[in-house]
Structure formats: structure tokens, C-alpha cells
Design a protein around this motif. Structure first.
Motif, short mmCIF file in Angstrom:
data_model
loop_
_atom_site.label_atom_id
_atom_site.label_comp_id
_atom_site.label_asym_id
_atom_site.label_seq_id
_atom_site.Cartn_x
_atom_site.Cartn_y
_atom_site.Cartn_z
N ALA A 748 -14.18 -22.09 25.74
CA ALA A 748 -13.68 -20.92 25.01
C ALA A 748 -12.58 -20.26 25.81
CB ALA A 748 -14.82 -19.93 24.75
N ALA A 749 -11.77 -19.47 25.12
CA ALA A 749 -10.71 -18.71 25.78
C ALA A 749 -10.59 -17.36 25.10
CB ALA A 749 -9.39 -19.46 25.71
N ARG A 750 -10.31 -16.36 25.90
CA ARG A 750 -10.04 -15.02 25.38
C ARG A 750 -8.55 -14.86 25.21
NH1 ARG A 750 -12.84 -11.45 22.42
NH2 ARG A 750 -12.14 -9.31 22.75
N VAL A 751 -8.09 -14.49 24.01
CA VAL A 751 -6.67 -14.37 23.75
C VAL A 751 -6.33 -12.93 23.35
CG1 VAL A 751 -6.47 -16.78 23.02
CG2 VAL A 751 -6.89 -15.01 21.30
N VAL A 752 -5.10 -12.57 23.63
CA VAL A 752 -4.57 -11.27 23.22
C VAL A 752 -3.33 -11.52 22.39
CG1 VAL A 752 -3.61 -9.07 23.98
CG2 VAL A 752 -5.42 -10.17 25.33
N VAL A 753 -3.29 -10.97 21.19
CA VAL A 753 -2.13 -11.10 20.31
C VAL A 753 -1.47 -9.73 20.20
CG1 VAL A 753 -1.25 -11.77 18.05
CG2 VAL A 753 -3.27 -12.92 19.00
N GLU A 754 -0.31 -9.59 20.80
CA GLU A 754 0.43 -8.35 20.70
C GLU A 754 1.29 -8.36 19.44
OE1 GLU A 754 2.62 -8.10 24.32
OE2 GLU A 754 0.86 -7.57 25.53
N THR A 755 1.35 -7.24 18.75
CA THR A 755 2.14 -7.16 17.53
C THR A 755 3.53 -6.65 17.86
OG1 THR A 755 1.48 -4.89 16.97
CG2 THR A 755 0.05 -6.68 16.21
N ASP A 756 4.50 -7.08 17.06
CA ASP A 756 5.90 -6.71 17.29
C ASP A 756 6.21 -5.40 16.57
OD1 ASP A 756 8.85 -6.60 16.92
OD2 ASP A 756 8.75 -8.53 17.95
N PRO A 757 6.70 -4.39 17.30
CA PRO A 757 6.95 -3.09 16.67
C PRO A 757 7.98 -3.14 15.55
CG PRO A 757 7.86 -3.17 18.90
CD PRO A 757 7.00 -4.37 18.74
N ARG A 758 8.85 -4.15 15.53
CA ARG A 758 9.85 -4.24 14.46
C ARG A 758 9.22 -4.55 13.12
NH1 ARG A 758 13.63 -7.34 18.70
NH2 ARG A 758 11.58 -8.23 19.09
N LEU A 759 8.00 -5.03 13.13
CA LEU A 759 7.30 -5.29 11.87
C LEU A 759 6.48 -4.08 11.43
CD1 LEU A 759 7.62 -8.01 10.36
CD2 LEU A 759 8.16 -8.18 12.80
N TRP A 760 6.50 -3.02 12.21
CA TRP A 760 5.80 -1.79 11.87
C TRP A 760 6.72 -0.75 11.24
CZ3 TRP A 760 0.76 -0.29 12.05
CH2 TRP A 760 -0.13 -1.22 12.61
N ARG A 761 7.93 -1.12 10.95
CA ARG A 761 8.88 -0.15 10.41
C ARG A 761 9.29 -0.56 9.00
NH1 ARG A 761 14.30 -2.11 13.87
NH2 ARG A 761 14.39 -4.12 12.81
N ARG A 762 9.80 0.39 8.28
CA ARG A 762 10.32 0.13 6.93
C ARG A 762 11.66 0.84 6.80
NH1 ARG A 762 6.35 2.85 2.64
NH2 ARG A 762 8.01 2.13 1.27
N TRP A 763 12.55 0.24 6.01
CA TRP A 763 13.87 0.84 5.81
C TRP A 763 13.81 1.77 4.61
CZ3 TRP A 763 18.08 1.53 8.52
CH2 TRP A 763 19.24 1.97 7.88
N ASN A 764 14.28 2.99 4.81
CA ASN A 764 14.31 3.98 3.74
C ASN A 764 15.72 3.99 3.15
OD1 ASN A 764 14.52 6.36 2.18
ND2 ASN A 764 12.86 7.32 3.35
N PRO A 765 15.91 3.46 1.94
CA PRO A 765 17.26 3.40 1.37
C PRO A 765 17.81 4.76 0.96
CG PRO A 765 15.64 2.60 -0.21
CD PRO A 765 14.90 2.85 1.07
N THR A 766 16.95 5.76 0.86
CA THR A 766 17.41 7.10 0.50
C THR A 766 18.07 7.78 1.70
OG1 THR A 766 15.66 7.29 -1.16
CG2 THR A 766 16.73 9.34 -0.42
N THR A 767 17.40 7.69 2.85
CA THR A 767 17.92 8.34 4.05
C THR A 767 18.75 7.39 4.91
OG1 THR A 767 15.92 7.79 5.29
CG2 THR A 767 15.94 9.89 4.09
N ASN A 768 18.72 6.08 4.57
CA ASN A 768 19.40 5.05 5.37
C ASN A 768 18.94 5.08 6.82
OD1 ASN A 768 20.98 3.81 3.34
ND2 ASN A 768 22.43 5.53 3.42
N THR A 769 17.62 5.19 7.00
CA THR A 769 17.04 5.20 8.34
C THR A 769 15.75 4.40 8.33
OG1 THR A 769 15.83 7.25 7.86
CG2 THR A 769 17.99 7.47 8.94
N TRP A 770 15.30 4.06 9.54
CA TRP A 770 14.00 3.41 9.71
C TRP A 770 12.91 4.47 9.80
CZ3 TRP A 770 13.50 -1.62 9.00
CH2 TRP A 770 14.57 -2.48 9.27
N SER A 771 11.75 4.16 9.27
CA SER A 771 10.57 4.99 9.47
C SER A 771 9.38 4.08 9.75
CB SER A 771 10.29 5.87 8.24
OG SER A 771 10.06 5.07 7.09
#
Length: 793
Positions: A748-771
Motif C-alpha cells: 500500500a501507499a499513502r498519496v496526497v493529491v494537491e488541487t490546482d488553484p486555477r481550477l477554483w476560480r470562475r470568470w465573471n463576464p460582467t465584471t471581467n474579473t476572476w472570482s
């Protein structure tokens, strides 16, 4: 060094000298400027080999596995290694810039050029591309990301307008470019984006890439893609390719003098060009190139290319653990792709390899192997390969080519192992080719029925034994570059004795094109071929049927119209499965195919386009010498039209990306298309796995930990994938991270999967910014979305 440091050099040049540097000096070179210490720079097509300065008939170089197969390893270290090896191939030819990687996404499985690109997923594509770029550039060879942007299909590629909303553009199609912006160059595409040519994209090139991202590299055009002077220069394009002619030159000088383009814009373009030159050793002291590098057919290359290909091969099905094959058992190897394994796609990704190993050769040391040809897989025959023609002068496998000018003077005589040559683009001799004589000797030991013919635009005279024919071949006018990418051809049947001299004389009617001789055994009746395959299968312990696509479907300039295997390959598999004790199917294709016979075979492996060592890699995977631990990089639909995005055909010139961010697995998982045959991330390898103690570690970019146990009987590499299912109903489930680990049986092995912060954002077309996406979504821990092992939140 920055572009500011280069300002004195730029200032020392007058306007015509600056502009001269901004168009190629030839097809694949840039001009020198001795007054500032600038040497000429050499470019080469990639991304699965470094072809060199000739489109066809150039130097023998290594043929790597194609991008989807390499990506199927889901291995950043492997992608870095590929970059380093390609840098060696480049340095051996004094190439400064490799035109790759291709990082367009697999929007629809019909895309003809998907074999050059990594995946349908932007995170997977971006991470692998960034590693590939580092591998190249750590050796001082520039990478060039392509093709910017929304260039996911080939139909009407020079005129199509890709209509993409800003959210989709930012979150999907620009994300891989953003992740790999350490690349020293980016290539603009042929298409328009939202009504503006890719080479004139002020919004994408200037506002997003150069301003928002702070990109300091160079943006060049695809070959012949630039149509304007001032709009392209103002739109952010730095370099026009190829040269020496093009839309800039005097026209751009005049545009600056007329006030249409500020000279500061030209200075910025030149500064970026000089920065590229500095980075690759073409500015200042001349670069010293390595004197000893592995040859394309060296033992070290054979090992590397076999391992890279086999590691990406993917086990889709393995009922009863029929794989790995038992070396002591009898094997019936069946199929045209077993004898003529397809190792690369068509178009500018093609290279001139030292050899291409077939599956039949790869499995040839099995003591109890029977090899049977399969049904026809092509509608267009290809230039002679595998020694069917030999050079009448040297006897080598290939043909003799003699080129003449209008006065009948011989310009050049050459041998071509590929039985083809490019005329009018790669010429490096004085004079203009107006005619050519191509010749080869039909190999064999007796009289045989053959198909002989020619390929290329011109007026032909064909001679073989007592046969003489004359005909003209012309382009259909169906698309740009047809004379190079899909030149016209014709074949006729002859019965000729072995040793017959086959000669073709062509008078050119076009100033550029690909020309060659076609020669092969005449096709047999399908029913006879299938009957022979059935008899062989019935007499063996295991039947291995190799099926797939060819460069007719997987090529630059042409999209597919169906995912069905060409010809009668499905009927061949069905017949073999009905007769064999066990049936294994090898799919020799870079992109999804339909498998109507899936339930009636024991095992399926997907082998991609495995490069020059393809047959050895497939044999290693089948026998378990190297675990085929790949995971799919594209979702395989269960039927034609059963994917979130399908059509590649523009309507009134526009191709609307109406599915938004729900492409591939994202759309399937959201119910916007039927359940697929196989999900992105699917792959069985030769291990069996249990997941326990799955936990979420919270933070700005959460991580997931898990214990994975190999409960199978083979050492195996597992790819632990984590997908985020957001709480917002309009946001798709998306891959946010993965980690791979190799585990021995019972361990067996213990693994750690880190998530990429760029996939935690969404583009707001109204404000033209990331949130930031709202917290509280679920994490799916999976072996592909068809095999979810845990859900944590």
C-alpha cells in the motif's frame, strides 16, 4: 535579460532593417543582422519529432510517440523527459526553436489534428505542456506553444470564425497557454476568433497574454496565416512566417510612415525577437552546439522511445486477465495494422524516421506466432514503404528522384527512402524545378499483381514493364495547402515480373507540392481475408487483432466525419471473436473510435500512434515487459454524435462553441450527452486497487489524501484522480489534481493529491474579473469518472 536591456540594439537599426527581421528569411529560418551580433535562427516543426529545415525528404530523425499517447502516462516527469530528448534532436541539427507543443483541446472527437494535442482537459494539458517546455528550454532550445486560440478542428481552418464566449475562452482554451507561459514563443492560429483573425487578436495577444499575464516572449504566425500589415502588427503579432515574402516588408514600413502603426510597436516586436535570439544563443557570441548526441537509431533512443510509448498504452478491458499474454501460448496476430502499424499522423507533424517497427516485428520472437494480413484500411494508398520499391541505383528500399529545370538541365539527383519528395518549398539549389523523373524497382521473386501509381500535382507519364499511361493530376480546390497535405493521386493495376523498373515522369503545373510513387500488392477480396483470419484465430490460444485509423483520418487539414473504424475492420473483429478462444484487440489510433464488438472480446488496449518503436512498445505492453499503465486523455463516446460537442462544420462561416465549458467528460457527467464508452482517466493497467482512509485537507487549494493498496498480482502504477463537483449548478465537474504511485503486489501507499488553484476560480463576464468558486463542493476520488472510489466534502 529583458526586452528593455535590448533597447540600444533596436535603436541602432533603421526602420527597414527592423521590419526585415520580422518576416522569415526562408521557410524555416530567420534572417541574421551582423551589425548587432544577431545570427540566423532555425525553426523546425514538432511536436513528436524535430524534422529539420525540410518539409519532406530531409534528415533522418527520431519519431516519438504522438502527443495523446505521451499524455496518457499522466506523468509530468515523462513530459519533461520528452522535452529534453527533443532538445537533443534539435541541437543535433542546430535548430533553435521547436514548433510545439500543440495545446489546443479535444473539443470534439472529430478533430483531425487531435493526435498532436494532449487532451480534452485544460489542467492535464497545461501541466504536461509546462513540463515539456521546461525540458526543451533547460537545454536552450525554445518551445513554441500552438495554436492560439480556439483552433480545435480543421474544416475550413483558414476562414472559420470560432465563436467563443469570454468565460469559456478564459477557463478552458486559454488556460493551457497560461499554465505554460514560460515558453519563449507562441504561434497564432489560422482561424478567426469572435470575428477577428488570430493573427490580429489585440484582445487575446495584447490585453490578455502580454498585459494580463506579463508575457515577454514572441508571438509568431502560423505559416502563411498572416493576411495584413497594420492590423496584425497592432494586434500583437511579432513575427510573420514563412519568408522571405509576406504581407509585411515594404507594406509595414509604409504603414509606420503613414502613422497607421507607431514605431514603438515595431520596436517591441524586434525586442521580443532579440530576446528569443538571446535565449537560444543566436545573439552575441555564436552558440557552440554539442558534438555528440544519440543517433535516431541508437540503442539509447530505442530504449527511450519504447518505454515512453509502452507506458502510455492503455488497457481498456481485460476480462479474465487474458493480458499479459502467455509467452508459451500460440498467438494469431491479425490485421493490416499489425503488418503496417501506423506510427504518426499526417501533415506538418510527420518526420523522416530511420525505421518504423510493426507489431508483427515486435512480436516476432514468439515461438508460436502466426501472422495474417487484415482487410483494407485506406481509401488513399500511400507512397511505397517497407521495401516494395528499391532504388535502381543503390538497391536500397526507396526510390530515385531526378529534378530538372525548364532547359532540361539536371538540378539534383537524390535517393528517398520515403518514396516521396517536396518540390518548391525545400529547394536549396539554384534553378527552378519544372519536371522530375521518379523511379523504383518492384521487389519480390516472381510475377505479381500490383497497384502502381503517382502522387502530386502535374502531368504524368507512367511506365512499368509493357505498360505506359499518361494522365494529369490536379487539386480539388477544397482547401489551403492541398498540394502539400493531401495531394491528388492515381493508381492502376498491373501484373509485372519482380525486378520490373517502374518509372514516372512529371511535368509540374504547380510551383509547390508533394510528389511520390505509390506501389503495393493488389488488394484481396474482403471475404477471403476474413476467412483466412478466422482459420488462424480458431487454431490459436489467443487471437490479437490490430485495428485502427490512418493518416487519412488523423491529419492536419482534414476532420473526421465518423468515429467508426474505416473499411471492414469491425466485421473482421466480429468474425475473429466468434472463432477464437480468446480475443485481444489493439487499437492503433490516437483518438476515440467506436467499438461495436466490445462485449464480445476479452481485452482491448489503446496504443495511440506509438512512434518508430511502436511494434516493440505494443509487444512489451501485451507481454507485460512494460506495464501499459496509461489513462485515457479523451472521453470515448459510445456512438457518433453522442458527445457534448460534435460538429466541426461551420455554419455561415461560424463554428459556435455553444457547449461552453461543458466539453468532453464535463458535459457527459452533467448529463448533456449520453454516458460514454470510456471516461477520461480510465485505464486498468495490470494491477487491482483498493482505496481506503480518504480524507480532505482544507485550505485555499484543498488537498485529498488516500491509501491505495495493490491487491493484484503484478506491480502496477496507479493514477489517483481528484475531481471537484462545485455547488453552483452552472459550473461543470472538473479535474483539479492527480498523483501517481507505483506499488508492488500486496503493498500500500499513502498519496496526497494537491488541487490546482486555477481550477477554483470562475470568470465573471460582467465584471471581467476572476472570482473564487463557492466553498462546499464535493471531491470525487476516482480512477476516471466511471470508477469513483470515494466522495469527500
Amino acid at each position: 535579460m529583458t526586452t528593455d536591456d535590448l533597447a540600444p540594439l533596436v535603436k541602432s537599426l533603421d526602420l527597414p532593417a527592423k521590419v526585415r527581421l520580422l518576416t522569415g528569411a526562408s521557410t524555416f529560418t530567420l534572417a541574421a543582422e551582423p551589425s548587432i551580433g544577431l545570427s540566423a535562427m532555425n525553426f523546425s516543426d514538432g511536436p513528436t519529432g524535430v524534422r529539420g529545415l525540410k518539409f519532406s525528404g530531409g534528415r533522418v530523425v527520431s519519431l516519438f510517440p504522438n502527443a495523446t499517447l505521451l499524455a496518457s502516462a499522466w506523468d509530468v516527469d515523462s513530459a519533461y523527459e520528452v522535452g529534453r530528448l527533443l532538445a537533443e534532436e534539435a541541437m543535433a541539427q542546430e535548430i533553435h526553436v521547436v514548433l510545439g507543443p500543440t495545446i489546443n483541446l479535444h473539443r470534439t472527437p472529430l478533430g483531425g489534428r487531435l493526435f498532436e494535442a494532449y487532451s480534452e482537459d485544460p489542467l492535464l494539458t497545461g501541466r504536461l505542456a509546462a513540463a515539456y517546455v521546461r525540458g526543451l528550454q533547460d537545454a536552450g532550445v525554445a518551445a513554441c506553444l500552438k495554436h492560439l486560440v480556439a483552433n480545435e478542428s480543421e474544416t475550413d481552418r483558414n476562414t472559420v470564425d470560432s465563436v467563443v464566449d469570454e468565460k469559456t475562452l478564459r477557463e478552458l482554451y486559454l488556460l493551457p497557454f497560461e499554465m505554460a507561459t514560460d515558453a519563449w514563443a507562441i504561434m497564432g492560429a489560422y482561424n478567426d476568433v469572435n470575428g477577428v483573425a488570430a493573427t490580429e487578436q489585440h484582445h487575446v495577444i495584447n490585453e490578455v497574454i502580454k498585459d494580463d499575464w506579463g508575457y515577454t516572449g514572441l508571438v509568431m504566425s502560423d505559416w502563411f496565416a498572416t493576411k495584413t500589415a497594420a492590423p496584425a502588427a497592432n494586434g500583437g503579432l511579432d513575427l510573420v512566417m514563412p519568408g522571405p515574402n509576406g504581407p509585411w516588408g515594404d507594406a509595414l514600413v509604409a504603414a509606420v510612415q503613414a502613422g497607421e502603426v507607431d514605431e514603438a510597436v515595431i520596436d517591441d516586436h524586434v525586442s521580443r525577437l532579440l530576446l528569443l535570439a538571446k535565449r537560444v544563443g543566436a545573439l552575441g557570441a555564436p552558440r557552440v552546439w554539442p558534438s555528440s548526441l544519440p543517433l535516431p537509431d541508437s540503442a539509447v533512443r530505442r530504449e527511450q522511445l519504447t518505454r515512453l510509448a509502452a507506458s502510455g498504452i492503455t488497457v481498456l478491458k481485460n476480462d479474465g486477465d487474458v493480458l499479459p499474454l502467455d509467452r508459451a501460448g500460440s498467438v494469431a496476430l491479425i490485421g493490416r495494422h499489425a503488418l503496417e502499424t501506423i506510427d504518426m499522423g499526417g501533415g506538418s507533424a510527420q518526420v523522416n524516421p530511420p525505421y518504423q517497427i510493426s507489431v508483427a516485428t515486435g512480436l516476432g520472437d514468439l515461438a508460436r506466432l502466426t501472422v495474417v494480413d487484415g482487410v483494407e484500411v485506406r481509401t488513399r494508398p500511400v507512397p511505397a514503404r517497407d521495401g516494395f520499391l528499391t532504388d535502381p541505383v543503390t538497391g536500397e528500399a526507396g526510390i530515385r528522384i531526378v529534378l530538372y529545370d525548364a532547359a532540361g538541365n539536371e538540378l539534383e539527383q537524390r535517393f528517398s527512402a520515403q518514396a516521396k519528395t517536396m518540390i518548391g518549398m525545400d529547394d536549396d539549389f539554384s534553378g527552378t524545378v519544372t519536371s522530375a523523373v521518379l523511379s523504383g524497382v518492384v521487389a519480390g521473386s516472381s510475377s505479381t499483381e500490383v497497384e502502381l501509381g503517382a502522387m502530386g500535382v502535374g502531368d504524368w507519364k507512367i511506365s512499368a514493364a509493357s505498360f505506359d499511361l499518361s494522365y494529369s493530376l490536379r487539386t480539388s480546390g477544397s482547401g489551403f495547402g492541398e498540394e502539400v497535405l493531401t495531394p491528388p493521386l492515381r493508381t492502376d493495376r498491373f501484373t509485372v515480373p519482380a525486378g520490373t523498373l517502374f518509372t514516372a515522369t512529371v511535368t509540374l503545373t504547380s510551383d509547390m507540392g508533394l510528389f511520390g510513387l505509390i506501389a503495393r500488392s493488389a488488394s484481396r477480396e474482403t471475404v477471403d481475408v476474413i476467412d483466412e483470419a478466422v482459420r488462424a484465430a480458431a487454431g490459436a490460444d489467443v487471437a490479437v487483432v490490430v485495428v485502427g485509423l490512418t493518416e487519412e483520418q488523423e491529419t492536419e487539414s482534414v476532420d473526421k466525419s465518423t468515429l467508426q473504424l474505416p473499411g471492414a475492420q469491425d466485421a473482421l473483429v466480429e468474425a475473429v471473436a466468434g472463432a477464437a478462444r480468446h480475443t485481444v484487440v489493439v487499437v492503433n489510433a490516437a483518438t476515440p473510435v467506436l467499438m461495436p464488438w466490445l462485449s464480445r472480446v476479452d481485452a482491448v488496449i489503446w496504443a495511440g500512434l506509438p512512434g518508430q518503436e511502436g511494434g516493440h512498445a505494443i509487444a512489451a505492453a501485451l507481454l507485460g515487459d512494460i506495464e501499459p499503465a496509461g489513462r485515457l486523455v479523451t472521453t470515448f463516446p459510445a456512438a457518433d454524435e453522442a458527445s457534448p460537442a460534435w460538429s466541426v462544420t461551420p455554419v455561415d462561416g461560424k463554428l459556435v462553441y455553444s457547449e461552453g465549458t461543458f466539453i468532453g467528460y464535463r458535459g457527459h457527467f452533467a448529463g448533456k450527452a449520453p454516458a460514454p464508452a470510456f471516461w477520461l482517466g480510465h485505464g486498468l493497467g495490470y494491477g487491482k486497487w483498493e482505496y481506503t482512509d480518504v480524507r480532505l485537507v482544507t485550505g485555499d487549494a484543498p488537498a485529498v489524501t488516500a491509501t491505495v493498496t495493490n491487491v493484484g498480482s503484478h506491480p502496477s502504477r496507479e493514477v489517483v484522480q481528484v475531481y471537484l463537483r462545485p455547488t453552483e449548478p452552472d459550473e461543470p465537474t472538473r479535474l483539479v489534481g492527480w498523483t501517481a504511485v507505483t506499488v508492488a503486489p500486496g503493498e500500500a501507499a499513502r498519496v496526497v493529491v494537491e488541487t490546482d488553484p486555477r481550477l477554483w476560480r470562475r470568470w465573471n463576464p460582467t465584471t471581467n474579473t476572476w472570482s473564487r468558486l463557492a466553498d462546499g463542493g464535493e471531491f470525487l476520488v476516482a480512477r476516471g469518472l466511471g470508477d469513483i472510489r470515494a466522495v469527500v466534502s
